[in-house]
Design a protein around this motif. Sequence first.
Motif, PDB file in Angstrom:
ATOM      1  N   THR A 163     -11.050   1.902  56.650  1.00 49.34           N
ATOM      2  CA  THR A 163     -11.919   1.696  58.120  1.00 49.34           C
ATOM      3  C   THR A 163     -12.751   3.106  57.901  1.00 49.34           C
ATOM      4  N   PRO A 164     -13.810   3.339  58.754  1.00 51.78           N
ATOM      5  CA  PRO A 164     -14.560   4.685  59.038  1.00 51.78           C
ATOM      6  C   PRO A 164     -13.778   5.778  59.036  1.00 51.78           C
ATOM      7  N   ASP A 165     -12.399   5.700  59.501  1.00 58.02           N
ATOM      8  CA  ASP A 165     -11.563   6.826  59.474  1.00 58.02           C
ATOM      9  C   ASP A 165     -10.531   6.869  58.249  1.00 58.02           C
ATOM     10  N   THR A 166     -11.011   6.302  57.416  1.00 58.43           N
ATOM     11  CA  THR A 166      -9.808   6.241  56.288  1.00 58.43           C
ATOM     12  C   THR A 166     -10.508   7.419  55.314  1.00 58.43           C
ATOM     13  N   PRO A 167      -9.402   8.433  55.121  1.00 60.07           N
ATOM     14  CA  PRO A 167      -9.827   9.695  54.377  1.00 60.07           C
ATOM     15  C   PRO A 167      -9.965   9.266  52.746  1.00 60.07           C
ATOM     16  N   PHE A 168     -10.936   9.799  52.268  1.00 59.30           N
ATOM     17  CA  PHE A 168     -11.232   9.916  50.755  1.00 59.30           C
ATOM     18  C   PHE A 168     -11.428  11.273  50.150  1.00 59.30           C
ATOM     19  N   LEU A 169     -11.399  11.469  49.073  1.00 61.07           N
ATOM     20  CA  LEU A 169     -11.820  12.874  48.523  1.00 61.07           C
ATOM     21  C   LEU A 169     -13.128  12.591  48.022  1.00 61.07           C
ATOM     22  N   TRP A 170     -13.870  13.870  48.172  1.00 57.87           N
ATOM     23  CA  TRP A 170     -15.544  13.681  48.013  1.00 57.87           C
ATOM     24  C   TRP A 170     -15.749  14.115  46.681  1.00 57.87           C
ATOM     25  N   GLY A 171     -14.975  14.746  45.844  1.00 57.04           N
ATOM     26  CA  GLY A 171     -15.788  15.287  44.550  1.00 57.04           C
ATOM     27  C   GLY A 171     -16.530  16.349  44.739  1.00 57.04           C
ATOM     28  N   SER A 172     -17.728  16.268  43.797  1.00 62.35           N
ATOM     29  CA  SER A 172     -18.704  17.304  43.916  1.00 62.35           C
ATOM     30  C   SER A 172     -19.408  17.386  45.322  1.00 62.35           C
ATOM     31  N   LEU A 173     -19.375  16.300  46.281  1.00 61.49           N
ATOM     32  CA  LEU A 173     -20.018  16.446  47.434  1.00 61.49           C
ATOM     33  C   LEU A 173     -19.305  17.763  48.291  1.00 61.49           C
ATOM     34  N   SER A 174     -18.159  18.167  47.393  1.00 63.61           N
ATOM     35  CA  SER A 174     -17.586  19.669  48.335  1.00 63.61           C
ATOM     36  C   SER A 174     -18.629  20.590  48.224  1.00 63.61           C
ATOM     37  N   THR A 198      -1.618  15.824  52.688  1.00 60.04           N
ATOM     38  CA  THR A 198      -0.214  15.223  53.321  1.00 60.04           C
ATOM     39  C   THR A 198      -0.298  14.601  54.309  1.00 60.04           C
ATOM     40  N   ARG A 199      -0.812  15.111  55.267  1.00 59.44           N
ATOM     41  CA  ARG A 199      -0.979  14.881  56.694  1.00 59.44           C
ATOM     42  C   ARG A 199      -1.779  13.610  56.747  1.00 59.44           C
ATOM     43  N   GLU A 200      -2.893  13.514  56.221  1.00 59.38           N
ATOM     44  CA  GLU A 200      -3.824  12.463  56.267  1.00 59.38           C
ATOM     45  C   GLU A 200      -3.480  11.200  55.453  1.00 59.38           C
ATOM     46  N   ARG A 201      -2.306  11.416  54.787  1.00 60.71           N
ATOM     47  CA  ARG A 201      -1.985  10.438  53.642  1.00 60.71           C
ATOM     48  C   ARG A 201      -3.040   9.879  52.846  1.00 60.71           C
ATOM     49  N   VAL A 202      -3.551  10.710  52.161  1.00 57.18           N
ATOM     50  CA  VAL A 202      -4.940  10.166  51.329  1.00 57.18           C
ATOM     51  C   VAL A 202      -4.469   9.184  50.200  1.00 57.18           C
ATOM     52  N   ALA A 203      -4.775   8.014  50.431  1.00 58.38           N
ATOM     53  CA  ALA A 203      -4.386   6.890  49.450  1.00 58.38           C
ATOM     54  C   ALA A 203      -4.818   7.207  48.030  1.00 58.38           C
ATOM     55  N   PRO A 204      -4.222   6.743  46.922  1.00 61.50           N
ATOM     56  CA  PRO A 204      -4.445   6.787  45.609  1.00 61.50           C
ATOM     57  C   PRO A 204      -5.754   6.381  45.515  1.00 61.50           C
ATOM     58  N   GLY A 205      -6.783   6.735  44.496  1.00 61.52           N
ATOM     59  CA  GLY A 205      -8.104   6.292  44.041  1.00 61.52           C
ATOM     60  C   GLY A 205      -7.923   5.429  42.911  1.00 61.52           C
ATOM     61  N   HIS A 206      -8.645   4.673  42.278  1.00 66.42           N
ATOM     62  CA  HIS A 206      -8.739   3.786  41.361  1.00 66.42           C
ATOM     63  C   HIS A 206      -9.411   4.217  40.030  1.00 66.42           C
ATOM     64  N   ARG A 207      -8.728   4.223  38.922  1.00 64.37           N
ATOM     65  CA  ARG A 207      -9.564   4.384  37.640  1.00 64.37           C
ATOM     66  C   ARG A 207      -9.626   2.998  36.737  1.00 64.37           C
ATOM     67  N   SER A 208     -10.549   3.015  36.060  1.00 63.65           N
ATOM     68  CA  SER A 208     -10.905   1.729  35.275  1.00 63.65           C
ATOM     69  C   SER A 208      -9.820   1.822  33.960  1.00 63.65           C
ATOM     70  N   VAL A 209      -9.142   0.405  33.615  1.00 60.40           N
ATOM     71  CA  VAL A 209      -8.269   0.333  32.443  1.00 60.40           C
ATOM     72  C   VAL A 209      -8.827  -0.930  32.138  1.00 60.40           C
ATOM     73  N   PHE A 210      -9.503  -0.847  30.900  1.00 60.97           N
ATOM     74  CA  PHE A 210      -9.959  -2.109  30.326  1.00 60.97           C
ATOM     75  C   PHE A 210     -10.619  -3.096  31.556  1.00 60.97           C
ATOM     76  N   GLY A 211     -11.458  -2.422  32.244  1.00 59.66           N
ATOM     77  CA  GLY A 211     -12.216  -3.234  33.208  1.00 59.66           C
ATOM     78  C   GLY A 211     -11.326  -3.564  34.526  1.00 59.66           C
ATOM     79  N   THR A 212     -10.240  -3.058  34.722  1.00 54.00           N
ATOM     80  CA  THR A 212      -9.576  -3.534  35.936  1.00 54.00           C
ATOM     81  C   THR A 212      -9.160  -2.066  36.769  1.00 54.00           C
ATOM     82  N   ALA A 213      -9.289  -2.254  38.052  1.00 55.47           N
ATOM     83  CA  ALA A 213      -9.176  -1.031  38.869  1.00 55.47           C
ATOM     84  C   ALA A 213      -7.733  -0.756  38.991  1.00 55.47           C
ATOM     85  N   VAL A 214      -7.364   0.434  38.497  1.00 58.67           N
ATOM     86  CA  VAL A 214      -5.800   0.659  38.663  1.00 58.67           C
ATOM     87  C   VAL A 214      -5.353   2.045  39.451  1.00 58.67           C
TER      88      VAL A 214
END
Length: 524
Positions: free
Chosen positions: A94-105, A244-260
């Motif tokens: 949702t629009p309230d789901t937390p993500f990490l922003w990388g270099s947008l920091s 921890t408070r926002e319970r930032v969910a795992p992201g996904h890396r590509s492993v042989f074309g599959t998001a893991v």
Amino acid sequence: MAGEVRGRRHHWPTFLRQLILVVLLAGVVATGPTPPVAAAEAAVEAADWSEVDAFVRGRLDATDTPGAALAVIEDGRVVHQRGFGEDGRGRPVTPDTPFLWGSLSKPVTGLAVLQQVEAGRVKLDAPVRAYLPWFRLSDREASDRITVRHLLTHTSGIPTSASGEIGDRYDNAPGALADAARDLARVEPADRPGGSYEYSSAGYAVLGALVEEVTGRPFGTYLHQKILDPLGMRHAVATEGDFTRERVAPGHRSVFGTAVPFDAPYDTSGVPYGHVGGSAEDLTRFALAELGGGVLDGHRVLSAKGIADSQRGHVESSAGRYGLGWSVGTLKGTGERMVWHDGALPGHHAMLVMLPDSDRAVIVLQNAYHQLRAKEFADAAIGAAQLLSGAAPRTTPADGFAVALPWATAALVAVLLLSAVAPALRQLPGRRAAVRARSRRRIALTTVASAAAALATAALLWQLPAFLGGTLPMALLWLPDVGWGLVAAIALALLLALERTALGVLDLRRDSGSRRERRMAGAA
């Protein structure tokens, strides 16, 4: 990614929306129950965003991204928000789901530094060592001449590769940020200070340490007190506690074309250049303040002059021009001025595109990333901005090299593995006879050649990440299928060299024994 920009608008023209508002407000006068603000919001919701949504959805499908959030700003308001797919724990985005922003920091860090400039605590053209006496690179003279402005504009001479030296530590101990910046003492500068642009996350780590020094507060705490909280960024992440408070969910890396899923810890040592985060709603608040000249809802975080200076291109960069934390260019297809930044961490991608002259912005946060397909991930935000501006959206084709590289690495591992087990064939009678038939010279030459070839293969594989702009540890983190394939291939190549050497020595000994036996038989 070059600074690109502009295009066709696929939402209702301003005059049409104004007409609708007049009609709605007339209804308010007649019926009385609906407030004017609610009527305005209803008009925005009635707009057709299906084309923009469909475009973003298509780009997510193209990069196998499980979840994303989109937000659009126009005329000082958020006019569209929505989530796509699921986060790394299976919850709808949702629009309230937390993500990490990388270099947008980095624009956030740039704003924090400029606050210190306007407060009179820091001067842009003063040496960094005036505030951090311990700061240095391996070249002490160059270190003395690096200014705050050099760090902000990536012209300090600190190389891009220095990020591999100090980045991705996942260090949350007290003083982690300053410790990372101190480790730059072993880094050789790539150029003289002010000599050329070279994007450097490590330089922004130093800026974060500088803010800590002059304010006496941990960098994440300072961001909350002076930027994130005043702007109402309710789900913003700048500390391990926030993560921890926002319970930032795992992201996904590509492993042989599959998001893991990749459930990495937080990294306090990397906040200034990569570990600020939050929801799309939070990032809209930051964008509105940037578009609004440094003020939002009566809270001013920087002067209008300071904001304008940060968004002005100060130096030529690899993507147009770079300001004081922002990339600056033009939107391809329209020529409209674009102020933007994107960012990535293993498993996350974020991008904010602002079109200040038309008071618009597009935000796309994604919970997947592939280092070799960066332009494809950026297409979602760039293309949406182009659609809104009336231009054809950019769609980068899949990079065949990036797609094939993991499989090519796996194939190489298989070849090396087969080569390593091949000596078992020596147990066959025909093979033993062939070995006996070889001359000592041939055995020696074959042994040296095969061992040298295996060692050369290991050396080339070790250098491959550097050819791609990184290191082997970075490959393991950002491209796990390629990274682990390289580790396996290097190990097998070294094993193969050792094996071929050992077998060569054994064959020579066997040959010597066979010769003695033949001489003794002849003597008898």
